[in-house]
Design a protein around this motif. Structure first.
Motif, PDB file in Angstrom:
ATOM      1  N   ASN A 158     -85.114  20.318 -42.019  1.00  0.00           N
ATOM      2  CA  ASN A 158     -86.424  20.172 -41.494  1.00  0.00           C
ATOM      3  C   ASN A 158     -87.335  21.386 -41.645  1.00  0.00           C
ATOM      4  O   ASN A 158     -88.309  21.053 -41.916  1.00  0.00           O
ATOM      5  CB  ASN A 158     -85.970  19.825 -39.918  1.00  0.00           C
ATOM      6  N   PHE A 159     -86.789  22.726 -41.353  1.00  0.00           N
ATOM      7  CA  PHE A 159     -87.466  23.929 -41.827  1.00  0.00           C
ATOM      8  C   PHE A 159     -88.020  23.522 -43.245  1.00  0.00           C
ATOM      9  O   PHE A 159     -89.288  23.908 -43.295  1.00  0.00           O
ATOM     10  CB  PHE A 159     -86.625  25.139 -41.810  1.00  0.00           C
ATOM     11  N   ASN A 160     -87.290  23.450 -44.142  1.00  0.00           N
ATOM     12  CA  ASN A 160     -87.850  23.445 -45.462  1.00  0.00           C
ATOM     13  C   ASN A 160     -88.728  22.155 -45.963  1.00  0.00           C
ATOM     14  O   ASN A 160     -89.433  22.121 -46.899  1.00  0.00           O
ATOM     15  CB  ASN A 160     -86.533  23.585 -46.623  1.00  0.00           C
ATOM     16  N   LEU A 161     -88.547  21.117 -44.763  1.00  0.00           N
ATOM     17  CA  LEU A 161     -89.328  19.975 -45.364  1.00  0.00           C
ATOM     18  C   LEU A 161     -90.834  20.135 -44.787  1.00  0.00           C
ATOM     19  O   LEU A 161     -91.902  19.353 -44.907  1.00  0.00           O
ATOM     20  CB  LEU A 161     -88.758  18.567 -44.425  1.00  0.00           C
ATOM     21  N   GLN A 162     -90.940  21.179 -44.114  1.00  0.00           N
ATOM     22  CA  GLN A 162     -92.319  21.599 -43.451  1.00  0.00           C
ATOM     23  C   GLN A 162     -93.522  21.835 -44.681  1.00  0.00           C
ATOM     24  O   GLN A 162     -92.859  22.667 -45.429  1.00  0.00           O
ATOM     25  CB  GLN A 162     -92.292  22.746 -42.575  1.00  0.00           C
ATOM     26  N   PRO A 163     -94.483  21.317 -44.726  1.00  0.00           N
ATOM     27  CA  PRO A 163     -95.348  21.549 -45.907  1.00  0.00           C
ATOM     28  C   PRO A 163     -95.689  22.912 -46.193  1.00  0.00           C
ATOM     29  O   PRO A 163     -95.869  23.584 -47.332  1.00  0.00           O
ATOM     30  CB  PRO A 163     -96.724  20.560 -45.695  1.00  0.00           C
ATOM     31  N   GLN A 164     -96.083  23.708 -44.927  1.00  0.00           N
ATOM     32  CA  GLN A 164     -96.328  25.074 -45.304  1.00  0.00           C
ATOM     33  C   GLN A 164     -95.354  25.990 -45.725  1.00  0.00           C
ATOM     34  O   GLN A 164     -95.524  26.724 -46.576  1.00  0.00           O
ATOM     35  CB  GLN A 164     -96.852  25.584 -43.696  1.00  0.00           C
TER      36      GLN A 164
ATOM     37  N   SER B 114     -92.753  24.835 -47.617  1.00  0.00           N
ATOM     38  CA  SER B 114     -92.693  24.278 -48.869  1.00  0.00           C
ATOM     39  C   SER B 114     -93.663  25.134 -49.999  1.00  0.00           C
ATOM     40  O   SER B 114     -93.293  25.565 -50.887  1.00  0.00           O
ATOM     41  CB  SER B 114     -92.615  22.845 -49.271  1.00  0.00           C
ATOM     42  N   LYS B 115     -94.893  24.930 -49.605  1.00  0.00           N
ATOM     43  CA  LYS B 115     -96.062  25.631 -50.153  1.00  0.00           C
ATOM     44  C   LYS B 115     -95.879  26.959 -50.653  1.00  0.00           C
ATOM     45  O   LYS B 115     -95.935  27.670 -51.491  1.00  0.00           O
ATOM     46  CB  LYS B 115     -97.381  25.175 -49.490  1.00  0.00           C
TER      47      LYS B 115
ATOM     48  N   THR C  83    -100.982  19.365 -51.699  1.00  0.00           N
ATOM     49  CA  THR C  83    -102.492  19.317 -51.237  1.00  0.00           C
ATOM     50  C   THR C  83    -102.608  20.786 -51.107  1.00  0.00           C
ATOM     51  O   THR C  83    -104.073  21.063 -50.804  1.00  0.00           O
ATOM     52  CB  THR C  83    -102.774  18.191 -50.464  1.00  0.00           C
ATOM     53  N   MET C  84    -101.755  21.897 -50.710  1.00  0.00           N
ATOM     54  CA  MET C  84    -102.228  22.985 -50.091  1.00  0.00           C
ATOM     55  C   MET C  84    -102.131  23.879 -51.218  1.00  0.00           C
ATOM     56  O   MET C  84    -102.444  25.137 -50.855  1.00  0.00           O
ATOM     57  CB  MET C  84    -101.048  23.311 -48.958  1.00  0.00           C
ATOM     58  N   LEU C  85    -101.544  23.754 -52.547  1.00  0.00           N
ATOM     59  CA  LEU C  85    -101.507  24.816 -53.361  1.00  0.00           C
ATOM     60  C   LEU C  85    -102.842  24.870 -54.143  1.00  0.00           C
ATOM     61  O   LEU C  85    -103.763  24.156 -54.008  1.00  0.00           O
ATOM     62  CB  LEU C  85    -100.484  24.032 -54.623  1.00  0.00           C
ATOM     63  N   SER C  86    -102.958  26.311 -54.474  1.00  0.00           N
ATOM     64  CA  SER C  86    -104.056  26.802 -55.375  1.00  0.00           C
ATOM     65  C   SER C  86    -104.304  25.889 -56.506  1.00  0.00           C
ATOM     66  O   SER C  86    -103.397  25.432 -57.266  1.00  0.00           O
ATOM     67  CB  SER C  86    -103.894  28.311 -55.429  1.00  0.00           C
TER      68      SER C  86
END
Length: 381
Positions: A310-316, A318-319, A336-339
């Protein structure tokens, strides 16, 4: 994961591909990433059993068995700070090494593994993976469509997609002024590349590349096609410096190697830090791999395993991990959060027309015996 590289070399200052075990990461010990400093031939002690059980609150120590590049000190420290759970990592150099250890009982105390797509299918068939309780997962719905029900594990019943990438060629463009575009380049330029090129020490990847160069599937099972690929690889063998999945970086830097078959997550950081090195996905096609997170049926600390997932599934999370370790993520929200610079990197995120020519490595059933037979012959020749 001892890397025999100069720590003063900026070229290789980043962590590289999953199989990059020959490095130096002393900082990892400070956050509990123990047992990483070893060469492939060494044996490490089986980690002590965790204190928790499936029904206990997440606590204690989480033992993970993974590729070398999928955790770092920052990720582990963040997880420990958030959960209070200590993380200890052992690394392996191939899916087959991991499977053999698990089957021999040496991995009975690991709560998480990171098998590749085809190995997930094989381990499901062997009854080695826990069916995931989706009610305990948060964020699985954020996966990109392709990874919501992958062919290797329908509905992600036993596995969580973690990363994906390609296999290609990394070359020194200062010396090789004619750029490689396909696998045939190795044979067509074997005189220039003689003893200055490497192919992966991986039967399915290297045999797959040769099969692709012949116009066959990466996952061919036809005995005649496998024999033809074996003969073609045997023809190239005298020109190879070695079969090597890791530890080639020093040789490229020094000029002892001009070209290496590598995984994208190793090749891309090198190409970003030194423009003289270029990463190429062969035009005829290559492998596109997915690595996953699974909970083995023997896992002693299932609660902590779900916490890690669950920690690694967080988008932030992962990004941030993608930006540090340079692998492509299947997490759609993280994308969507990547540069824009990362998103525009066609080696990291290849366009669909290139991916359409690539194949995932699939189980080949009884043909495994032929692959192993030919691999033994060519590597011992």
């Amino acid at each position: 994961m001892p890397r025999r590289l100069s720590r003063n070399s900026s070229l290789f200052s980043r962590t590289s591909r999953r199989r990059f075990l020959q490095g130096s990461v002393a900082a990892l010990a400070g956050v509990g990433l123990s047992n990483c400093r070893r060469t492939i031939g060494e044996t490490t002690e089986t980690p002590p059993s965790a204190d928790t059980t499936d029904s206990a609150p997440a606590s204690g120590t989480l033992h993970i068995y993974t590729w070398a590049d999928y955790t770092d000190d920052e990720l582990a420290a963040q997880f420990t700070e958030a959960t209070g759970i200590e993380v200890k990592i052992d690394v392996y150099d191939s899916n087959e090494t991991m499977l053999a250890k698990m089957q021999a009982g040496g991995g009975a105390n690991y709560s998480l593994l990171y098998p590749s797509d085809y190995m997930v299918t094989e381990m499901i068939g062997l009854g080695m993976l826990t069916e995931l309780d989706k009610s305990r997962l948060v964020g699985l719905d954020k996966m990109r469509e392709k990874w919501k029900s992958p062919v290797y594990d329908e509905d992600n019943t036993h596995s969580i997609p973690y990363s994906w990438g390609t296999t290609g060629l990394l070359y020194n463009s200062e010396v090789l002024t004619t750029a490689p575009t396909d696998w045939d380049y190795l044979w067509d330029n074997s005189d220039v590349l003689s003893r200055k090129m490497t192919m992966l020490d991986d039967v399915r990847e290297t045999m797959g590349a040769v099969l692709s160069s012949l116009g066959y599937s990466y996952n061919a099972t036809d005995p005649a096609q496998l024999e033809e690929a074996y003969q073609k690889l045997l023809e190239l063998k005298p020109s190879l410096a070695s079969f090597k999945s890791f530890g080639w970086q020093d040789e490229l830097l020094s000029g002892d190697l001009l070209l290496s078959m590598v995984y994208s997550v190793e090749g891309i950081p090198v190409s970003l830090e030194n423009p003289n090195f270029k990463y190429v996905i062969p035009e005829s096609g290559s492998s596109v791999w997915t690595d996953t997170i699974v909970i083995p049926t023997s896992a002693p600390n299932v609660e902590a395993a779900y916490e890690w997932i669950n920690f690694n599934l967080q988008p932030q999370v992962s990004k941030d991990t993608v930006e540090r370790l340079f692998f492509a993520t299947p997490n759609g929200e993280a994308m969507t959060m990547l540069s824009q610079e990362l998103l525009d990197n066609k080696n990291l995120f290849p366009p669909e027309d290139i991916l359409a020519k690539c194949e995932g490595i699939a189980p080949v059933g009884e043909a495994n015996a032929l692959y192993d037979e030919y691999w033994t012959k060519v590597t011992s020749a």
